[in-house]
Design a protein around this motif. Structure first.
Motif, PDB file in Angstrom:
ATOM      1  N   GLY A 270    -117.944 -54.545  76.581  1.00 24.52           N
ATOM      2  CA  GLY A 270    -117.122 -53.615  75.817  1.00 24.52           C
ATOM      3  C   GLY A 270    -116.175 -52.834  76.701  1.00 24.52           C
ATOM      4  O   GLY A 270    -116.557 -52.362  77.778  1.00 24.52           O
ATOM      5  N   PRO A 271    -114.902 -52.650  76.305  1.00 23.49           N
ATOM      6  CA  PRO A 271    -113.988 -51.789  77.066  1.00 23.49           C
ATOM      7  C   PRO A 271    -114.532 -50.369  77.148  1.00 23.49           C
ATOM      8  O   PRO A 271    -115.092 -49.848  76.177  1.00 23.49           O
ATOM      9  CB  PRO A 271    -112.698 -51.836  76.239  1.00 23.49           C
ATOM     10  N   THR A 272    -114.368 -49.750  78.303  1.00 25.18           N
ATOM     11  CA  THR A 272    -114.865 -48.388  78.491  1.00 25.18           C
ATOM     12  C   THR A 272    -113.764 -47.396  78.850  1.00 25.18           C
ATOM     13  O   THR A 272    -113.952 -46.192  78.724  1.00 25.18           O
ATOM     14  CB  THR A 272    -115.921 -48.349  79.611  1.00 25.18           C
ATOM     15  N   ASN A 273    -112.609 -47.893  79.315  1.00 25.08           N
ATOM     16  CA  ASN A 273    -111.548 -46.994  79.767  1.00 25.08           C
ATOM     17  C   ASN A 273    -110.193 -47.572  79.389  1.00 25.08           C
ATOM     18  O   ASN A 273    -109.634 -48.408  80.104  1.00 25.08           O
ATOM     19  CB  ASN A 273    -111.622 -46.784  81.289  1.00 25.08           C
ATOM     20  N   LEU A 274    -109.658 -47.112  78.265  1.00 22.28           N
ATOM     21  CA  LEU A 274    -108.359 -47.612  77.803  1.00 22.28           C
ATOM     22  C   LEU A 274    -107.212 -47.080  78.646  1.00 22.28           C
ATOM     23  O   LEU A 274    -106.087 -47.590  78.555  1.00 22.28           O
ATOM     24  CB  LEU A 274    -108.155 -47.241  76.334  1.00 22.28           C
ATOM     25  N   ALA A 275    -107.476 -46.066  79.473  1.00 24.84           N
ATOM     26  CA  ALA A 275    -106.446 -45.526  80.366  1.00 24.84           C
ATOM     27  C   ALA A 275    -106.447 -46.206  81.727  1.00 24.84           C
ATOM     28  O   ALA A 275    -105.657 -45.849  82.606  1.00 24.84           O
ATOM     29  CB  ALA A 275    -106.649 -44.016  80.545  1.00 24.84           C
ATOM     30  N   ASP A 276    -107.290 -47.169  81.922  1.00 31.52           N
ATOM     31  CA  ASP A 276    -107.410 -47.899  83.184  1.00 31.52           C
ATOM     32  C   ASP A 276    -106.083 -48.592  83.517  1.00 31.52           C
ATOM     33  O   ASP A 276    -105.535 -49.329  82.697  1.00 31.52           O
ATOM     34  CB  ASP A 276    -108.520 -48.942  83.036  1.00 31.52           C
ATOM     35  N   PRO A 277    -105.515 -48.359  84.715  1.00 30.37           N
ATOM     36  CA  PRO A 277    -104.285 -49.064  85.104  1.00 30.37           C
ATOM     37  C   PRO A 277    -104.413 -50.577  85.017  1.00 30.37           C
ATOM     38  O   PRO A 277    -103.411 -51.278  84.819  1.00 30.37           O
ATOM     39  CB  PRO A 277    -104.068 -48.602  86.551  1.00 30.37           C
ATOM     40  N   GLU A 278    -105.641 -51.102  85.166  1.00 30.91           N
ATOM     41  CA  GLU A 278    -105.850 -52.543  85.002  1.00 30.91           C
ATOM     42  C   GLU A 278    -105.414 -52.990  83.605  1.00 30.91           C
ATOM     43  O   GLU A 278    -105.015 -54.133  83.405  1.00 30.91           O
ATOM     44  CB  GLU A 278    -107.320 -52.890  85.230  1.00 30.91           C
ATOM     45  N   TYR A 279    -105.511 -52.078  82.653  1.00 29.86           N
ATOM     46  CA  TYR A 279    -105.036 -52.330  81.288  1.00 29.86           C
ATOM     47  C   TYR A 279    -103.566 -51.942  81.133  1.00 29.86           C
ATOM     48  O   TYR A 279    -102.715 -52.745  80.754  1.00 29.86           O
ATOM     49  CB  TYR A 279    -105.858 -51.523  80.282  1.00 29.86           C
TER      50      TYR A 279
END
Length: 286
Positions: free
Chosen positions: A176-185
């Motif tokens: 499951g995604p945990t960090n929508l602010a992740d630069p990887e995203y």
């Protein structure tokens, strides 16, 4: 060894034939029915939308202390169905026979309906429905939640930021995604289609408010995480960063990272996942 082989075979068969599962709906909705035999009710409505339904499986011999496990499917917030979680439902019924199982659908996002807070509101509605019908179902208000992919994101987010009564005793995220602010995203255009569903006003504040990584506190429930190192949909940083944050907050947790797996797996690693998840559930929920 025989039990392990049987469990592995069961998981393999249920995943291979999940599309063939076809439960018959129960018509027994009499609130006076307090029999303690095994009981199931399918497509129970908890709202007015056609997707606001769940299946409930009540164990024989249940009491007011019977714990409840809620299953939440994936599908990138825009697709999927509770039948996708039938392998987890089936193995739970077999190997966690004292736990009530709730396999829920939720409203799917589209260009006119953002996933948040719509989908976390649906989790709230399911839990409120179950608590309001505790006597009818003969269950407790102690819950576990297992979510896969987008369902894992929703499971963590609800448990960390919306469980005001501390009803969740354990939560599991599988890829499951945990960090929508992740630069990887946010800095990788291949994920742009994923973020389009969250709307146009994607401020960093909004992304953090929608991310379990930023919503988790020291009072969060015990958490178990499973992620793959070759996942094309969820960057490996999602699981690693969540694990690190749980470490910092000293929350009871387990983290399994399968270096060579993608967005889901089968075989021995699937057996490993279930073995760890079963023990974690028995430790924190039963």
């Amino acid at each position: 060894m025989k039990t392990i082989k049987q469990t592995f075979l069961f998981l393999f068969l249920t995943i291979g034939f999940v599309a063939c599962t076809d439960d018959e709906s129960s018509t027994d909705n009499d609130p006076q029915d307090q029999t303690l035999d095994f009981r199931q009710e399918l497509n129970v409505s908890y709202g007015t939308d056609s997707n606001q339904v769940f299946d409930i499986y009540l164990p024989s011999g249940r009491t007011s202390n019977t714990k409840v496990m809620i299953l939440i499917h994936g599908g990138s917030w825009v697709s999927g169905d509770k039948t996708d979680m039938n392998p987890y439902k089936d193995i739970s019924l077999q190997e966690l026979p004292d736990v009530a199982i709730v396999n829920m659908n939720y409203r799917l996002a589209d260009q006119d309906n953002l996933p948040l807070p719509m989908q976390t509101n649906d989790i709230t509605s399911v839990i409120n429905f179950l608590k309001a019908n505790q006597n009818t179902y003969t269950i407790s208000n102690d819950f576990g939640i297992i979510g896969v992919s987008a369902g894992g994101h929703l499971a963590l987010l609800w448990s960390y930021s919306l469980d005001t009564d501390n009803d969740v005793k354990m939560v599991c995220s599988i890829v499951g995604p945990t960090n929508l602010a992740d630069p990887e995203y946010t800095e990788n255009p291949i994920y742009d289609p994923v973020f389009e569903i969250f709307g146009d006003d994607l401020t960093n504040e909004y992304l953090e408010n929608s991310s379990p990584l930023y919503q988790v506190t020291a009072s969060a429930p015990p958490t178990i995480l499973f992620y793959g190192g070759q996942d094309p949909l969820v960057p490996s940083s999602q699981g690693n960063d969540m694990n690190a944050q749980l470490e910092i907050l000293d929350i009871p947790h387990e983290f399994t990272f399968y270096e060579n797996e993608g967005h889901g797996w089968v075989g021995l690693n699937l057996l490993d996942t279930w073995t760890k998840l079963k023990l974690f559930t028995e430790t924190h929920l039963e």
